[in-house]
Design an enzyme around this catalytic site. Structure first.
Site, PDB file in Angstrom:
ATOM      1  N   TYR A  68       0.811  -1.158  -0.164  1.00 41.50           N
ATOM      2  CA  TYR A  68       0.053  -0.064   0.027  1.00 41.50           C
ATOM      3  C   TYR A  68       0.938   1.125  -0.189  1.00 41.50           C
ATOM      4  O   TYR A  68       1.733   1.317   0.806  1.00 41.50           O
ATOM      5  CB  TYR A  68      -0.868  -0.025   0.983  1.00 41.50           C
ATOM      6  CG  TYR A  68      -1.729   1.298   1.511  1.00 41.50           C
ATOM      7  CD1 TYR A  68      -1.375   1.954   2.267  1.00 41.50           C
ATOM      8  CD2 TYR A  68      -2.824   1.591   0.562  1.00 41.50           C
ATOM      9  CE1 TYR A  68      -2.552   3.119   2.632  1.00 41.50           C
ATOM     10  CE2 TYR A  68      -3.690   2.572   0.802  1.00 41.50           C
ATOM     11  CZ  TYR A  68      -3.264   3.725   1.824  1.00 41.50           C
ATOM     12  OH  TYR A  68      -4.280   4.661   1.795  1.00 41.50           O
TER      13      TYR A  68
ATOM     14  N   ASP B  83       9.427   2.677  -0.947  1.00 42.70           N
ATOM     15  CA  ASP B  83       8.380   3.333  -0.088  1.00 42.70           C
ATOM     16  C   ASP B  83       8.693   3.154   1.435  1.00 42.70           C
ATOM     17  O   ASP B  83       8.248   1.913   1.633  1.00 42.70           O
ATOM     18  CB  ASP B  83       7.018   3.079  -0.511  1.00 42.70           C
ATOM     19  CG  ASP B  83       6.001   3.732   0.304  1.00 42.70           C
ATOM     20  OD1 ASP B  83       4.862   3.539  -0.072  1.00 42.70           O
ATOM     21  OD2 ASP B  83       6.278   4.220   1.315  1.00 42.70           O
TER      22      ASP B  83
ATOM     23  N   LYS C 256       5.395   9.297   8.533  1.00 41.21           N
ATOM     24  CA  LYS C 256       4.983   8.837   9.947  1.00 41.21           C
ATOM     25  C   LYS C 256       6.118   9.239  10.753  1.00 41.21           C
ATOM     26  O   LYS C 256       6.130  10.503  11.345  1.00 41.21           O
ATOM     27  CB  LYS C 256       4.976   7.521   9.767  1.00 41.21           C
ATOM     28  CG  LYS C 256       3.860   6.890   9.118  1.00 41.21           C
ATOM     29  CD  LYS C 256       3.717   5.506   8.890  1.00 41.21           C
ATOM     30  CE  LYS C 256       2.730   4.610   7.916  1.00 41.21           C
ATOM     31  NZ  LYS C 256       1.415   4.837   8.432  1.00 41.21           N
TER      32      LYS C 256
HETATM   33  P1  KE4 Z   1      -0.528   8.313   4.344  1.00 35.89           P
HETATM   34  O1  KE4 Z   1      -1.094   9.176   3.106  1.00 35.89           O
HETATM   35  O2  KE4 Z   1      -1.657   7.491   5.249  1.00 35.89           O
HETATM   36  O3  KE4 Z   1       0.146   9.364   5.444  1.00 35.89           O
HETATM   37  O4  KE4 Z   1       0.676   7.423   4.041  1.00 35.89           O
HETATM   38  C1  KE4 Z   1       0.273   6.392   3.198  1.00 35.89           C
HETATM   39  C2  KE4 Z   1       1.150   5.195   3.075  1.00 35.89           C
HETATM   40  C3  KE4 Z   1       2.291   5.251   2.040  1.00 35.89           C
HETATM   41  N1  KE4 Z   1       3.102   4.021   2.195  1.00 35.89           N
HETATM   42  C4  KE4 Z   1       3.287   3.217   3.249  1.00 35.89           C
HETATM   43  C5  KE4 Z   1       4.175   2.127   2.882  1.00 35.89           C
HETATM   44  C6  KE4 Z   1       2.228   3.106   4.435  1.00 35.89           C
HETATM   45  O5  KE4 Z   1       2.219   2.429   5.002  1.00 35.89           O
HETATM   46  C7  KE4 Z   1       1.156   4.307   4.110  1.00 35.89           C
HETATM   47  C8  KE4 Z   1       0.112   4.369   5.152  1.00 35.89           C
HETATM   48  N2  KE4 Z   1       0.008   3.080   6.038  1.00 35.89           N
HETATM   49  C9  KE4 Z   1      -1.256   2.895   6.632  1.00 35.89           C
HETATM   50  C10 KE4 Z   1      -1.206   1.817   7.553  1.00 35.89           C
HETATM   51  N3  KE4 Z   1      -1.090   0.571   7.011  1.00 35.89           N
HETATM   52  C11 KE4 Z   1      -1.975   4.046   7.242  1.00 35.89           C
HETATM   53  C12 KE4 Z   1      -3.035   3.820   8.161  1.00 35.89           C
HETATM   54  C13 KE4 Z   1      -4.464   4.273   7.547  1.00 35.89           C
HETATM   55  O6  KE4 Z   1      -4.600   4.380   6.391  1.00 35.89           O
HETATM   56  O7  KE4 Z   1      -5.281   4.803   8.277  1.00 35.89           O
END
Ligand code: KE4
Length: 427
Positions: free
Chosen positions: A143, A238, A266
């Site tokens: 993701y 990523d 994060k």
């Molecule tokens: P954000 O747009 O949520 O800040 O980041 C997206 C993203 C991009 N790349 C990786 C490897 C990620 O894990 C994420 C976001 N992680 C999820 C948890 N699996 C965020 C939790 C959520 O979607 O509420």
């Protein structure tokens, strides 16, 4: 009774889609209703009904020092005393950029944005501009945020909700995204060969955290590096989740593979909204205003987020990583022992201080194997743990996050709750 949580959730559902601001929080993956959190301190969450939980969500990764760390709060309050946002350059963004560049050899220059999604979207645009090519290879189960081009059989929330592709993503947006199975170099090579000189980049979670924790098999990451180099494409790591969690240089520091671009998020915001993309100078200098690739953001480089992120990184020294490793390993070993004691089939896969308990399999190498795990049993286990005051991420396809605030006693308490919960689930 969770009366305050329940009434808040009822009201939230009348105002917010699903009553939440991010799908995975809605407990759809485990059933039941989410708890509303009133405050957090150290490794604990406190819900609005006054209950305390050992926290393994960690805000999905940022809270690697636990909640309310003195140094981070001090940095934020100092920054607040100077105002909250200027829309003009300020020293905090330069200081954080310097700290990131010092830690990650592959990053010569960096651009801060406001989320991991924005970081990935921008890095993909840059890769397409730099190569003059359109196709991107991503991996099923990985993701990378919710930009249209990445919502093509994504993992994390989309996978948990069983939405392999999201409505609203056009065929055009998805057409240039090619999907490969994680840990399958032969498949990637074939897809790259079919893409010919149309491949702009390969984007990968160097350790996958969004199908549960799945580590790269030996040679997988180097194989992607060689493949990208060989066909004139860029390699994007990523590291939104793994960045500065797995080591002071992220996953690339552990696996010693050098990407062309890295996305971050994060931890570098210490819990405040943040994202970043960075990499080779010749690539990053293509980004506006230095180059033609446009990307912008009202709150990019926000001084509060920069201060919180820098304060967090400055605490992540060798001793911190050693504590994270020792306690995370102890937790993993404790869960594995419990599985065996209670005769339950499962495995715990871990990379540093992120780990996942998979039920029903001895190993998980890709998204198909993750989906084949026993999610019903995880749901039962999740609620058994919640009842015992341990709040796991509400999905079998997510990573548990250990922080430096999870001390020996908390790990022991968690292991004890695991044993009781597994026993309850085995009945
Ligand atoms: P954000 O747009 O949520 O800040 O980041 C997206 C993203 C991009 N790349 C990786 C490897 C990620 O894990 C994420 C976001 N992680 C999820 C948890 N699996 C965020 C939790 C959520 O979607 O509420």
């Amino acid at each position: 009774m969770n009366s305050k949580s329940e009434s808040l959730f009822r009201e939230a559902q009348s105002l917010l889609p699903g009553g939440v601001n991010s799908p995975v929080r809605a407990f759809r993956g485990v059933g039941g209703d989410p708890l509303f959190i009133d405050r957090a301190q150290g490794c604990y969450l406190y819900d609005v009904d006054g209950r305390r939980y050992i926290d393994y969500i960690g805000s999905w990764g940022p809270m690697v020092l636990g909640h309310g760390h003195d140094a981070v709060l001090a940095a934020i309050s100092d920054a607040v005393s100077r105002g909250v946002s200027y829309g003009a350059p300020s020293a905090p963004e330069v200081k954080l950029a310097r700290e990131v560049v010092n830690r990650v050899p592959s990053i010569d220059k960096i651009r801060f944005v406001n989320s991991g999604t924005e970081a990935v979207m921008s890095a993909v645009r840059l890769a397409r501009a730099a190569t003059g090519r359109n196709k991107i290879i991503k991996f099923s189960g990985c993701y990378h945020g919710h930009a249209d081009s990445m919502l093509v059989s994504a993992g994390s929330g989309v996978a948990t909700m069983g939405l392999p592709d999201s409505p609203g993503v056009t065929e055009g947006a998805a057409a240039d995204t090619l999907i490969a199975p994680y840990n399958d170099l032969d498949a990637v090579r074939q897809i790259a060969a079919d893409a010919g000189d149309g491949l702009a980049a390969i984007i990968v979670e160097p350790v996958a955290g969004n199908m549960g924790v799945v580590c790269p098999v030996d040679g997988f990451l180097q194989g992607l590096r060689d493949l990208a180099t060989g066909c004139g494409a860029l390699l994007i790591f990523d590291e939104v989740m793994t960045g500065f969690r797995l080591s002071r240089s992220g996953a690339q520091g552990v696996y010693d593979v050098t990407p062309d671009l890295t996305t971050l998020g994060k931890i570098i915001g210490g819990g405040l909204p943040v994202g970043a993309y960075g990499g080779r100078a010749d690539l990053m200098e293509m980004v506006a205003p230095q180059g033609p690739v446009y990307q912008a953001g009202t709150l990019s480089g926000n001084p509060l987020a920069m201060a919180a992120g820098l304060a967090t990184l400055l605490q992540l020294n060798d001793g911190a990583y050693e504590r994270l490793e020792n306690n995370s390993r102890r937790l993993q070993e404790g869960i594995v022992t419990s599985l065996s004691t209670h005769g339950i089939r499962g495995t715990v896969q871990r990379a540093g201080s992120m780990l996942t308990l998979f039920f029903g399999r001895e190993s998980v190498r890709d998204f198909e194997e993750s989906k084949a795990c026993d999610r019903e049993r995880f749901a039962k286990f999740f609620h058994a743990m919640l009842k015992r005051g341990v709040h796991l991420p509400p999905s079998s396809m997510e990573a548990w996050f250990v922080s430096t605030a999870h001390d020996d006693q908390v790990i022991d308490e968690t292991i004890a709750a695991v044993g009781e919960s597994l026993k309850e689930c085995a009945q």
